[in-house]
Design a protein around this motif. Structure first.
Motif, PDB file in Angstrom:
ATOM      1  N   ASP A 191       0.611  -1.305  -0.050  1.00  0.00           N
ATOM      2  CA  ASP A 191      -0.312  -0.038   0.061  1.00  0.00           C
ATOM      3  C   ASP A 191       0.702   1.468   0.548  1.00  0.00           C
ATOM      4  OD1 ASP A 191       1.292  -0.163   2.427  1.00  0.00           O
ATOM      5  OD2 ASP A 191      -0.631   0.870   3.673  1.00  0.00           O
ATOM      6  N   TRP A 192       0.492   2.313  -0.196  1.00  0.00           N
ATOM      7  CA  TRP A 192       0.931   3.484   0.019  1.00  0.00           C
ATOM      8  C   TRP A 192       2.121   3.481   1.211  1.00  0.00           C
ATOM      9  CZ3 TRP A 192       0.162   7.582   3.584  1.00  0.00           C
ATOM     10  CH2 TRP A 192      -0.987   7.392   4.285  1.00  0.00           C
ATOM     11  N   LYS A 193       1.608   3.018   2.265  1.00  0.00           N
ATOM     12  CA  LYS A 193       2.470   3.746   3.382  1.00  0.00           C
ATOM     13  C   LYS A 193       3.795   2.433   3.426  1.00  0.00           C
ATOM     14  CE  LYS A 193      -1.267   4.978   6.542  1.00  0.00           C
ATOM     15  NZ  LYS A 193      -2.086   3.911   8.020  1.00  0.00           N
ATOM     16  N   ILE A 194       3.573   1.742   2.925  1.00  0.00           N
ATOM     17  CA  ILE A 194       5.200   0.336   2.681  1.00  0.00           C
ATOM     18  C   ILE A 194       5.874   1.342   1.724  1.00  0.00           C
ATOM     19  CG2 ILE A 194       5.668  -1.499   1.585  1.00  0.00           C
ATOM     20  CD1 ILE A 194       3.025  -2.433   2.957  1.00  0.00           C
ATOM     21  N   GLY A 195       5.364   1.636   0.729  1.00  0.00           N
ATOM     22  CA  GLY A 195       5.921   2.308  -0.423  1.00  0.00           C
ATOM     23  C   GLY A 195       6.536   4.035   0.411  1.00  0.00           C
ATOM     24  N   ILE A 196       6.210   4.319   0.990  1.00  0.00           N
ATOM     25  CA  ILE A 196       6.791   5.019   1.538  1.00  0.00           C
ATOM     26  C   ILE A 196       7.866   5.456   2.345  1.00  0.00           C
ATOM     27  CG2 ILE A 196       6.860   7.612   3.296  1.00  0.00           C
ATOM     28  CD1 ILE A 196       4.071   8.007   2.857  1.00  0.00           C
ATOM     29  N   ALA A 197       7.859   3.515   2.744  1.00  0.00           N
ATOM     30  CA  ALA A 197       8.493   3.209   4.149  1.00  0.00           C
ATOM     31  C   ALA A 197       9.947   3.087   2.932  1.00  0.00           C
ATOM     32  CB  ALA A 197       8.324   2.300   4.346  1.00  0.00           C
ATOM     33  N   LEU A 198       9.378   2.068   1.471  1.00  0.00           N
ATOM     34  CA  LEU A 198      10.730   2.030   0.615  1.00  0.00           C
ATOM     35  C   LEU A 198      11.384   2.960  -0.051  1.00  0.00           C
ATOM     36  CD1 LEU A 198       8.021  -0.452  -1.917  1.00  0.00           C
ATOM     37  CD2 LEU A 198      10.338  -1.481  -0.406  1.00  0.00           C
ATOM     38  N   VAL A 199      10.739   4.295  -0.082  1.00  0.00           N
ATOM     39  CA  VAL A 199      11.813   5.289  -0.406  1.00  0.00           C
ATOM     40  C   VAL A 199      12.720   5.926   0.373  1.00  0.00           C
ATOM     41  CG1 VAL A 199      11.134   8.283  -1.550  1.00  0.00           C
ATOM     42  CG2 VAL A 199       9.665   6.371  -1.803  1.00  0.00           C
ATOM     43  N   THR A 200      12.475   6.210   1.912  1.00  0.00           N
ATOM     44  CA  THR A 200      13.048   6.282   2.787  1.00  0.00           C
ATOM     45  C   THR A 200      14.038   5.538   2.833  1.00  0.00           C
ATOM     46  OG1 THR A 200      11.541   5.035   4.811  1.00  0.00           O
ATOM     47  CG2 THR A 200      11.393   7.859   3.475  1.00  0.00           C
ATOM     48  N   SER A 201      13.631   4.272   2.665  1.00  0.00           N
ATOM     49  CA  SER A 201      15.094   3.090   2.957  1.00  0.00           C
ATOM     50  C   SER A 201      15.873   2.712   1.843  1.00  0.00           C
ATOM     51  CB  SER A 201      14.021   1.090   2.490  1.00  0.00           C
ATOM     52  OG  SER A 201      12.834   1.329   4.466  1.00  0.00           O
ATOM     53  N   PHE A 202      15.711   3.601   1.130  1.00  0.00           N
ATOM     54  CA  PHE A 202      16.926   3.938   0.065  1.00  0.00           C
ATOM     55  C   PHE A 202      18.259   4.806   0.915  1.00  0.00           C
ATOM     56  CE2 PHE A 202      14.345   2.444  -3.574  1.00  0.00           C
ATOM     57  CZ  PHE A 202      15.489   1.151  -3.838  1.00  0.00           C
ATOM     58  N   ALA A 203      17.735   5.213   2.308  1.00  0.00           N
ATOM     59  CA  ALA A 203      18.659   5.433   2.718  1.00  0.00           C
ATOM     60  C   ALA A 203      19.612   4.907   3.394  1.00  0.00           C
ATOM     61  CB  ALA A 203      18.148   7.085   3.030  1.00  0.00           C
ATOM     62  N   ALA A 204      18.626   4.307   3.971  1.00  0.00           N
ATOM     63  CA  ALA A 204      19.232   2.778   5.239  1.00  0.00           C
ATOM     64  C   ALA A 204      18.055   2.343   5.405  1.00  0.00           C
ATOM     65  CB  ALA A 204      19.814   3.406   6.594  1.00  0.00           C
ATOM     66  N   ARG A 205      18.419   0.925   5.390  1.00  0.00           N
ATOM     67  CA  ARG A 205      17.135  -0.147   5.307  1.00  0.00           C
ATOM     68  C   ARG A 205      16.617  -0.338   6.360  1.00  0.00           C
ATOM     69  NH1 ARG A 205      21.672  -2.974   2.644  1.00  0.00           N
ATOM     70  NH2 ARG A 205      21.496  -3.733   0.281  1.00  0.00           N
ATOM     71  N   GLU A 206      17.247   0.151   7.219  1.00  0.00           N
ATOM     72  CA  GLU A 206      16.280  -0.175   8.790  1.00  0.00           C
ATOM     73  C   GLU A 206      15.467   0.940   9.321  1.00  0.00           C
ATOM     74  OE1 GLU A 206      20.564   1.789   9.441  1.00  0.00           O
ATOM     75  OE2 GLU A 206      20.059   0.577   7.973  1.00  0.00           O
ATOM     76  N   VAL A 207      15.375   1.845   8.438  1.00  0.00           N
ATOM     77  CA  VAL A 207      14.771   3.126   8.342  1.00  0.00           C
ATOM     78  C   VAL A 207      13.066   2.483   7.750  1.00  0.00           C
ATOM     79  CG1 VAL A 207      14.234   5.397   7.329  1.00  0.00           C
ATOM     80  CG2 VAL A 207      16.563   4.949   7.609  1.00  0.00           C
ATOM     81  N   PHE A 208      12.501   1.553   7.866  1.00  0.00           N
ATOM     82  CA  PHE A 208      11.308   1.043   7.373  1.00  0.00           C
ATOM     83  C   PHE A 208      10.699   1.410   8.559  1.00  0.00           C
ATOM     84  CE2 PHE A 208       8.525  -2.791   7.713  1.00  0.00           C
ATOM     85  CZ  PHE A 208       7.871  -2.475   6.366  1.00  0.00           C
ATOM     86  N   VAL A 209      11.603   0.705  10.028  1.00  0.00           N
ATOM     87  CA  VAL A 209      10.790   0.622  10.922  1.00  0.00           C
ATOM     88  C   VAL A 209      10.794   1.464  11.491  1.00  0.00           C
ATOM     89  CG1 VAL A 209      11.140  -0.707  13.310  1.00  0.00           C
ATOM     90  CG2 VAL A 209      12.253  -2.068  11.456  1.00  0.00           C
TER      91      VAL A 209
END
Length: 707
Positions: free
Chosen positions: A597-615
């Protein structure tokens, strides 16, 4: 030098006990960086000696002789030759393995002939005795002309005597021996004398090295030309001189060994190490044990971390709830609760798992089993274009891809080094661990097979194995694309089996937790704050319209339950129309086929800085939307629903998302380090492209298979 700080260069052969001694001397007073100009680990630490003397200990990379081949050996060599412009030392602490004295004495004799103050720490005496080797320490000390102190860093034996010898050397009670170990000047008399006229402070042996490697030293052009001319005039042959030197050194070493070392009968029964290797390196059982070890490693992360993680999660939820009741409802309290605290909770909750992972990896390294994994893997690695040396960077990649890619410099073959760099990011680093943990806990039942095989542990192991398998497949494909013809050989010294150094394990766990909290934490907190702003604000017209709409509905509500429900709906609608919601909705059509969904999409974008940012991203998004701050993140995600009322985090979505995180290149630091190591943007851009495409395709397949 009493009352002053002395700089000690710690050197020795690989697997000689150098790291153990460094930890025994410095404890937690350690710092890890890079040597100037190269991506080679630089470990420094501070130690208290005697007579108010302190020491800065520089742990140099292990090397077998003063003739370097790899980048890390060049670092140690240049420091020893005193040509490193930034790393200086007052004395050398040389670690020698008593159980392998003949080989260690070669390097020792070379350091002594540089005419620098040297103290020898004789390690592995217990292993030498178990092999039937007896060393006459006073006799060895007399032959070498430097202090020789037997030590056992694991049991803290001999450390006080070693510190005393270091202080006495600092006070010049011990000095470099006057006579050379061999006749160094006789290797090239006229050329050596010529170099010493140019640089009078050099010993005979140091002058030989200037003749061989002066091009790699920071010397004035005039001096370089003069040494070059000396080589030509005296017909100096570096290869011949090196060969003569090694032959002479081993001739003298044999004499010393004969007089001071009692060695066992060669027909002595097999040692415990050899018996274990018959099992651990067996062509069938070796691989069974390896898979069992990996399963236990990943299963233990769940077994051991559950309770501390639940405690941390509950503590942060309780703290958020308490502060929400105490603080006024203003923008800054919202920022504190849903930005700072939510982001911080998303970091700290995974510290137990990070500590356990690194603790277990350190135990594998300490016991000597990690080297066996390299040995077992060499045959498979060669089939896909790599070799056994690629295994260590790839295993290191389970911790972090950045130092793992740096360590690939130890691979001499250019093609194998490039392939190792290109596939190492497939290894599931510790930054992915928080993502896997949350999603497995949400979607995978905690069931057991045969009473001990946990489904969650099997899924975790499967994710790590998926990364390994994809790395091998991609390497096999790339080896046919990258055209470099260069043969390579795999030579590995297998260390003896030892019990783990529990103090070292503890130090590593604490250090890695500090690095995770500080390095990852800074990124997560910054992104959490940015996300809070993007999630809390949006186009003024839209946000004002939502406020008016729900203000009217609140007036019509009759019960507290209706009012609470409207407040929750208002938070959800405001999040969807915020700047973060707009970004998420824009990319949602592209990721919807993967089940996101769109929230996971935001997490994917921010995770390109660092994967652990997902949480941290999820913590912020759900905290902004959720009105009850007492609810832990896992419960918020578990209750998340789509517009049609179906759950967001179903098994197909969770598996698809985990596969995406296994295969995608979501780490800007890794991209930067690949560029630095390959000296071009070509390979990191290719890497980001094919890894992202592969992640998308595989996630799509997994989602469709399980839907």
């Amino acid at each position: 030098m009493t009352g002053r700080n002395v700089h000690i260069a710690l050197v020795g052969n690989p697997n000689s006990g150098k790291s153990s001694l460094f930890n025994a001397l410095t404890g937690l007073n350690q710092k890890v960086g890079n040597f100037p100009g190269v991506t080679v680990d630089k470990k420094t630490g501070h130690a208290s000696l005697e007579d108010n003397t302190t020491a800065t200990v520089i742990d140099l990379p292990g090397t077998y002789s003063l003739y370097p081949r790899r980048a890390d050996e060049w670092v140690a060599y240049q420091v020893m030759m005193r040509v490193d412009t930034e790393v200086k030392y007052d004395m050398v602490l040389l670690v020698m393995d008593a159980s392998n004295l003949k080989r260690n004495l070669l390097f020792c004799s070379q350091i002594i002939d540089l005419k620098v103050p040297v103290v020898v720490a004789l390690s592995m005496m217990d292993i030498a005795r178990s092999k039937g080797i007896e060393v006459d320490v006073p006799g060895l000390e007399t032959e070498l002309g430097v202090p020789v102190i037997p030590v056992n860093p694991r049991k803290n034996k001999g450390i006080s005597q070693l510190k005393k010898a270091l202080v006495q050397t600092a006070q010049q009670q011990y000095q470099a021996p006057q006579r050379d170990f061999i006749g160094n000047k006789e290797l090239a008399p006229a050329a050596v004398s010529g170099v010493q006229k140019l640089l009078p402070a050099l010993s005979d042996y140091a002058a030989v090295h200037y003749l061989i490697n002066h091009e790699n030293f920071p010397l004035p052009t005039q001096t370089q030309d003069a040494i070059e001319q000396l080589e030509v005039d005296n017909k100096f042959n570096p290869t011949k001189s090196q060969a003569q030197e090694i032959v002479q050194r081993y001739s003298r070493i044999r004499q010393i060994m004969k007089q001071n070392v009692v060695e066992p009968d060669p027909l002595q029964k097999k040692l415990f190490t050899e018996k274990l290797d018959n099992l651990f390196l067996h062509r069938i059982w070796g691989y069974v044990i390896l898979l069992a070890t990996l399963f236990l490693l990943f299963q233990s992360i769940f077994w051991l971390a559950t309770y501390p993680m639940d405690l941390i999660d509950a503590t942060f939820s309780s703290l958020q709830g308490s502060l929400a009741g105490m603080l006024p409802q203003t923008w800054w309290s919202d920022l504190l609760l849903n930005g700072v605290l939510a982001g911080l909770g998303g970091i700290v909750v995974f510290v137990p798992q990070i500590m356990i992972l690194f603790g277990l990896i350190t135990i594998l390294e300490d016991t000597g089993y990690m080297a066996r994994i390299s040995f077992l893997s060499d045959k498979l690695m060669r089939k896909v274009g790599l070799n056994g040396k690629s295994v260590m960077p790839m295993i290191s990649g389970f911790a972090c891809a950045v130092p793992a890619i740096m360590s690939a410099r130890n691979i001499e073959n250019k093609k194998e080094r490039l392939l190792t760099i290109l596939v190492t990011p497939f290894m599931s680093c510790s930054a992915r661990l928080p993502v896997f943990t949350v999603l497995i806990a949400l979607a995978v039942p905690n069931t057991y097979y045969l009473g001990f095989l946990s489904l969650q542990g099997l899924v975790m192991m499967g994710l790590y194995l998926l990364g390994i398998v994809m790395a091998l497949i991609v390497s096999f494909v790339l080896k046919m694309v990258i055209k470099v013809k260069e043969k390579s050989f795999f030579i590995l010294e297998l260390p003896v089996y030892r019990s783990p150094r529990w103090k070292n394990v503890g130090i590593t766990m604490v250090e890695k937790a500090k690095i995770f909290v500080w390095d990852a934490g800074r990124v997560i907190i910054v992104i959490s704050l940015i996300l809070w702003a993007l999630s809390s604000y949006g186009p003024s017209k839209r946000m004002h319209g939502i406020d008016e709409k729900y203000a009217a509905l609140q007036q019509q509500a009759k019960t507290n339950e209706e009012k609470a429900g409207l407040e929750s709906e208002k938070s959800t609608e405001k999040l969807e129309h915020s700047y973060a919601g707009i970004i998420g909705r824009t990319i949602e059509p592209a990721i919807a086929p993967l089940g996101f969904d769109w929230k996971i999409g935001i997490a994917l974008v921010t995770s390109f800085a660092a994967r652990e940012v997902f949480v941290g991203t999820m913590a912020t998004l759900y905290s902004v939307e959720e009105t009850d701050d007492n609810v832990p993140l896992r419960e918020k995600m578990a209750s998340a629903v789509r517009p049609d009322g179906s759950k967001v985090y179903t098994l197909p979505t969770a598996l698809s998302l985990m596969v995406f995180y296994v295969l995608a290149m979501q780490c800007m630091t890794t991209v930067a380090i690949v560029k630095r190591e390959t000296k071009t943007w070509k390979w990191p851009l290719i890497q980001v492209g094919y890894m992202t495409a592969l992640a998308y395709v595989m996630s799509f397949i997994v989602y469709r298979l399980f839907s």
